[in-house]
Motif scaffolding. Sequence first.
Motif, PDB file in Angstrom:
ATOM      1  N   HIS A 317       0.830  -1.207   0.000  1.00  0.00           N
ATOM      2  CA  HIS A 317       0.000   0.000   0.000  1.00  0.00           C
ATOM      3  C   HIS A 317       0.868   1.261   0.000  1.00  0.00           C
ATOM      4  CE1 HIS A 317      -4.088  -1.466   0.193  1.00  0.00           C
ATOM      5  NE2 HIS A 317      -3.795  -2.305   1.156  1.00  0.00           N
ATOM      6  N   LYS A 318       1.977   1.251   0.730  1.00  0.00           N
ATOM      7  CA  LYS A 318       2.870   2.420   0.741  1.00  0.00           C
ATOM      8  C   LYS A 318       3.448   2.672  -0.648  1.00  0.00           C
ATOM      9  CE  LYS A 318       4.380   2.323   5.589  1.00  0.00           C
ATOM     10  NZ  LYS A 318       5.519   2.122   6.519  1.00  0.00           N
ATOM     11  N   ARG A 319       3.841   1.594  -1.314  1.00  0.00           N
ATOM     12  CA  ARG A 319       4.392   1.756  -2.661  1.00  0.00           C
ATOM     13  C   ARG A 319       3.339   2.324  -3.617  1.00  0.00           C
ATOM     14  NH1 ARG A 319       7.458  -4.135  -3.240  1.00  0.00           N
ATOM     15  NH2 ARG A 319       9.017  -3.810  -1.594  1.00  0.00           N
ATOM     16  N   ALA A 320       2.115   1.823  -3.493  1.00  0.00           N
ATOM     17  CA  ALA A 320       1.040   2.338  -4.342  1.00  0.00           C
ATOM     18  C   ALA A 320       0.777   3.806  -4.037  1.00  0.00           C
ATOM     19  CB  ALA A 320      -0.234   1.514  -4.130  1.00  0.00           C
ATOM     20  N   SER A 321       0.774   4.149  -2.755  1.00  0.00           N
ATOM     21  CA  SER A 321       0.541   5.540  -2.350  1.00  0.00           C
ATOM     22  C   SER A 321       1.628   6.451  -2.913  1.00  0.00           C
ATOM     23  CB  SER A 321       0.503   5.647  -0.826  1.00  0.00           C
ATOM     24  OG  SER A 321       0.343   6.986  -0.411  1.00  0.00           O
ATOM     25  N   PHE A 322       2.882   6.029  -2.823  1.00  0.00           N
ATOM     26  CA  PHE A 322       3.994   6.826  -3.348  1.00  0.00           C
ATOM     27  C   PHE A 322       3.835   7.045  -4.850  1.00  0.00           C
ATOM     28  CE2 PHE A 322       8.161   7.036  -5.380  1.00  0.00           C
ATOM     29  CZ  PHE A 322       8.726   8.117  -4.724  1.00  0.00           C
ATOM     30  N   TRP A 323       3.520   5.971  -5.582  1.00  0.00           N
ATOM     31  CA  TRP A 323       3.402   6.094  -7.040  1.00  0.00           C
ATOM     32  C   TRP A 323       2.269   7.043  -7.409  1.00  0.00           C
ATOM     33  CZ3 TRP A 323      -0.116   5.360 -10.937  1.00  0.00           C
ATOM     34  CH2 TRP A 323       0.391   5.332 -12.244  1.00  0.00           C
ATOM     35  N   TYR A 324       1.119   6.885  -6.776  1.00  0.00           N
ATOM     36  CA  TYR A 324      -0.025   7.744  -7.097  1.00  0.00           C
ATOM     37  C   TYR A 324       0.280   9.207  -6.800  1.00  0.00           C
ATOM     38  CZ  TYR A 324      -3.573   4.195  -8.180  1.00  0.00           C
ATOM     39  OH  TYR A 324      -4.316   3.214  -8.788  1.00  0.00           O
ATOM     40  N   PHE A 334      -3.918   8.969  -1.028  1.00  0.00           N
ATOM     41  CA  PHE A 334      -4.429   9.032   0.345  1.00  0.00           C
ATOM     42  C   PHE A 334      -5.080   7.704   0.743  1.00  0.00           C
ATOM     43  CE2 PHE A 334      -8.205   9.932   3.031  1.00  0.00           C
ATOM     44  CZ  PHE A 334      -7.541  10.307   4.196  1.00  0.00           C
ATOM     45  N   ARG A 335      -5.882   7.142  -0.134  1.00  0.00           N
ATOM     46  CA  ARG A 335      -6.553   5.879   0.192  1.00  0.00           C
ATOM     47  C   ARG A 335      -5.544   4.793   0.542  1.00  0.00           C
ATOM     48  NH1 ARG A 335     -10.379   6.928  -4.427  1.00  0.00           N
ATOM     49  NH2 ARG A 335     -12.375   7.513  -3.509  1.00  0.00           N
ATOM     50  N   HIS A 336      -4.470   4.697  -0.230  1.00  0.00           N
ATOM     51  CA  HIS A 336      -3.486   3.650   0.044  1.00  0.00           C
ATOM     52  C   HIS A 336      -2.656   3.968   1.284  1.00  0.00           C
ATOM     53  CE1 HIS A 336      -4.115   0.926  -3.322  1.00  0.00           C
ATOM     54  NE2 HIS A 336      -4.316   1.976  -4.091  1.00  0.00           N
ATOM     55  N   ALA A 337      -2.417   5.243   1.549  1.00  0.00           N
ATOM     56  CA  ALA A 337      -1.724   5.602   2.787  1.00  0.00           C
ATOM     57  C   ALA A 337      -2.549   5.211   4.004  1.00  0.00           C
ATOM     58  CB  ALA A 337      -1.439   7.105   2.797  1.00  0.00           C
ATOM     59  N   VAL A 338      -3.851   5.405   3.911  1.00  0.00           N
ATOM     60  CA  VAL A 338      -4.752   4.990   4.996  1.00  0.00           C
ATOM     61  C   VAL A 338      -4.681   3.478   5.178  1.00  0.00           C
ATOM     62  CG1 VAL A 338      -7.182   4.792   5.655  1.00  0.00           C
ATOM     63  CG2 VAL A 338      -6.303   6.969   4.792  1.00  0.00           C
ATOM     64  N   GLU A 339      -4.738   2.731   4.057  1.00  0.00           N
ATOM     65  CA  GLU A 339      -4.672   1.267   4.143  1.00  0.00           C
ATOM     66  C   GLU A 339      -3.339   0.808   4.721  1.00  0.00           C
ATOM     67  OE1 GLU A 339      -6.944  -0.947   3.671  1.00  0.00           O
ATOM     68  OE2 GLU A 339      -8.510   0.384   2.922  1.00  0.00           O
ATOM     69  N   ALA A 340      -2.291   1.578   4.476  1.00  0.00           N
ATOM     70  CA  ALA A 340      -0.976   1.235   5.023  1.00  0.00           C
ATOM     71  C   ALA A 340      -0.846   1.623   6.496  1.00  0.00           C
ATOM     72  CB  ALA A 340       0.117   1.929   4.209  1.00  0.00           C
ATOM     73  N   ASP A 342      -0.404   4.519   7.710  1.00  0.00           N
ATOM     74  CA  ASP A 342       0.648   5.521   7.843  1.00  0.00           C
ATOM     75  C   ASP A 342      -0.024   6.857   8.168  1.00  0.00           C
ATOM     76  OD1 ASP A 342       2.681   7.393   7.502  1.00  0.00           O
ATOM     77  OD2 ASP A 342       3.614   6.279   5.858  1.00  0.00           O
ATOM     78  N   ILE A 343      -0.131   7.169   9.450  1.00  0.00           N
ATOM     79  CA  ILE A 343      -0.893   8.334   9.887  1.00  0.00           C
ATOM     80  C   ILE A 343      -0.249   9.629   9.409  1.00  0.00           C
ATOM     81  CG2 ILE A 343      -1.732   9.611  11.891  1.00  0.00           C
ATOM     82  CD1 ILE A 343      -2.043   6.969  13.342  1.00  0.00           C
ATOM     83  N   GLU A 344       1.062   9.733   9.535  1.00  0.00           N
ATOM     84  CA  GLU A 344       1.734  10.970   9.129  1.00  0.00           C
ATOM     85  C   GLU A 344       1.523  11.252   7.647  1.00  0.00           C
ATOM     86  OE1 GLU A 344       3.167  13.339  10.743  1.00  0.00           O
ATOM     87  OE2 GLU A 344       2.866  12.395  12.684  1.00  0.00           O
ATOM     88  N   ARG A 345       1.708  10.241   6.837  1.00  0.00           N
ATOM     89  CA  ARG A 345       1.551  10.421   5.390  1.00  0.00           C
ATOM     90  C   ARG A 345       0.089  10.730   5.051  1.00  0.00           C
ATOM     91  NH1 ARG A 345       4.171   9.578   0.805  1.00  0.00           N
ATOM     92  NH2 ARG A 345       3.006   8.951  -1.036  1.00  0.00           N
ATOM     93  N   SER A 346      -0.834  10.014   5.685  1.00  0.00           N
ATOM     94  CA  SER A 346      -2.260  10.237   5.424  1.00  0.00           C
ATOM     95  C   SER A 346      -2.662  11.652   5.797  1.00  0.00           C
ATOM     96  CB  SER A 346      -3.103   9.219   6.200  1.00  0.00           C
ATOM     97  OG  SER A 346      -2.784   7.901   5.842  1.00  0.00           O
ATOM     98  N   ALA A 347      -2.171  12.137   6.951  1.00  0.00           N
ATOM     99  CA  ALA A 347      -2.523  13.493   7.393  1.00  0.00           C
ATOM    100  C   ALA A 347      -1.989  14.538   6.414  1.00  0.00           C
ATOM    101  CB  ALA A 347      -1.967  13.734   8.787  1.00  0.00           C
ATOM    102  N   ARG A 348      -0.766  14.332   5.943  1.00  0.00           N
ATOM    103  CA  ARG A 348      -0.196  15.283   4.992  1.00  0.00           C
ATOM    104  C   ARG A 348      -0.976  15.279   3.681  1.00  0.00           C
ATOM    105  NH1 ARG A 348       3.011  14.651   0.817  1.00  0.00           N
ATOM    106  NH2 ARG A 348       3.659  12.517   1.334  1.00  0.00           N
ATOM    107  N   LEU A 349      -1.310  14.089   3.200  1.00  0.00           N
ATOM    108  CA  LEU A 349      -2.030  14.000   1.924  1.00  0.00           C
ATOM    109  C   LEU A 349      -3.434  14.577   2.032  1.00  0.00           C
ATOM    110  CD1 LEU A 349      -0.905  10.413   0.870  1.00  0.00           C
ATOM    111  CD2 LEU A 349      -0.366  12.527  -0.345  1.00  0.00           C
ATOM    112  N   LEU A 350      -4.073  14.414   3.193  1.00  0.00           N
ATOM    113  CA  LEU A 350      -5.430  14.917   3.362  1.00  0.00           C
ATOM    114  C   LEU A 350      -5.485  16.429   3.177  1.00  0.00           C
ATOM    115  CD1 LEU A 350      -8.394  14.372   4.068  1.00  0.00           C
ATOM    116  CD2 LEU A 350      -7.784  14.549   6.484  1.00  0.00           C
TER     117      LEU A 350
END
Length: 679
Positions: A317-324, A334-340, A342-350
């Motif tokens: 999921h992290k790899r997918a989030s990075f690519w997207y 954001f969806r894949h960061a949530v599935e991973a 990864d709170i920090e990454r999800s918060a930043r993307l939101l």
Amino acid sequence: MHRKLTLISAPAGYGKTTLVCDWLADCGRPAAWLSLEQEDNEPARFITYMIAALQTIAENIGEGVLSVLHSPQPPPIKSILTAILHELAAIPFPFILVLDDYHAASPSEVDEAVAFLLDHLPHSMHLVLTTREDPAISLPRLRVRDQITELRAADMRFTLSEAEAFFNQVMELNLSKDHVTDFQSRTEGWAAGLRLAAISMQEERDADRLLQSFTGNHHFVLDYLVEEVLQRQSEDVQVFLLQTSLLDRLCGPLCDELIPEHGASGKDMLIELDRKNLFVIPLDKERRWYRYHHLFADILRRRLLESADEGLIAELHKRASFWYEQQGFEIESFRHAVEARDIERSARLLQGNGMPLHLRGAARVALDWLESLPAQELNARPALWVFYGSALLIAGKPTSIEPKLQAAEAVLEGVEQDAGVRDLIGWIAATRATLASLSLTDSSDVSELRLEAAEAAMQDSDREDKTDELVEFIAPVRKALVRDTEGIDLIMAQSRRALAYLQPDNLSARTASAWMLGVACQRRGIYAEALEAYNEVIANCRRINHRLMAIMAMIGIAQIQEAEGRTDLAAERYREALGLAGDLPHPAIEEARLDLERLRRVLEDGRKGDLLSPREIEVLELIAKGHSNREIAGKLFLALDTVKGHNRRIFEKLQVQRRTEAIARARELNLLMGTPKPH
């Protein structure tokens, strides 16, 4: 039948064999049928069984060939096939050879044999192949020569009417049309899926309950797909299928990012899966993007969860989030960061680089994530409390918002007010202004009930984003009879606070705040401030592409201009609003159409002899106030060339050469606001 080959290529369970059997019963030609198996992949064995099938329509065909074929030193395959073709050409009637399940026996030698047959096929013979994957013969050449008829999964899918006939006439289940529609959608018209659903219905008899459980994990579907599809693939293919199943859409570069260690490239794998009809569905004509059949995706994801540890799944999921994110697909990232998880990454993307994702179509996924977080995680990131409240608003759940705003304020209390903190304070104020606007009513005693009623009404809509519903609740009314002055004061105070604190680039929140300020000031009769607010809304809406709010702002301006007696300008604004609205259905737009018709009648009766158009008068008034052409273009949201065109027509109609002369002439004719009327 005038073509050499009929190719029926589709995944398992699409009814290929059934279709050919039914067709042969009515085609009027004798047919030889050969069902191939894994063991039939050796050319001599394949030719032997093919001759046996052909002997069902021509008893003595191939007898000499068979003796040669099984001799200690048989001749080359092409020589054997040439001999068979000579015998086939001698058959005096047209006939058909069916090679069923061709995918089971298609190594290169068998493909070469079939390609040779096609190149030299007698006119009386027609070949039919049913297969789960495209054969390695030159299909493009056959297409160019118009020698092939192709049926694929898209042709084999059951339509709604076919599914209804199957369930209710063949299986006698008497399902409602809604239930048939749901099953047809769930299976995507897959014949085996419909059949399995019908069998399950004979046991279950409760269509609603079965629909809830009828996924790729339903035991009938699971058994079929595992046995007929997944277990028949190589280990490499199974790994690819499982690890890419967590994607809603697939493309080559994304698959490469997800599984960099996989031997084949993602693009080549997808092309191969498509060729093999492994339940992958192309999403574009160029075949860059694909998705898995929904039921197949269900089973792949379940088996991935069963076979892989949580660490691997999170990493995928992290790899997918990075690519997207690299490709600019922030919501998918954001969806894949949530599935991973990864709170920090999800918060930043939101936060979405200026416009949070919950304002761009991701309200539900944002809200689901925020609801899953413990309070300490939200306290550590007060922006998430603010987004939580805002996402609830966009989701049409205003009654739950205030506690989230209070939690944000508690965390922000005593924190240094840098630009980011000030923006959050402004956002809180904007959200409260919306709540106050929704609560606005004739009586402050029932404002809370009004909020609950608004929420109930918004939840009746299936749309995830309730922005349009919010606009409808707050839309300006030409003759508002609201006596809740305290409520209006609260809206104005919170809106002004929001505009004072929000950063200039926070266009979404600023637009909403200016919109509510305009409506509140209009209701209070503070027209100058209302017009200024509405004009900011229109300017911002051009940048964030929000048509409805711009239309409502234009209607508000028209209502104010009409109240001030500026009938010409009001009519012009109504026309602009309706032109932008087009066929958009909305009560306020319908009311604006009626208002425009009424004003037209007034203008026809009272001002038929007007010298200048309403827009020309508006331009002339700005000229009289000393504004340049560029400033006029900015204020009226017109192109500079359009303003210059208005100037030319004004000068021509007034028969003047320069601005000062135009102003003097306009005052003589009482064309400007505030010009004393002649005695």
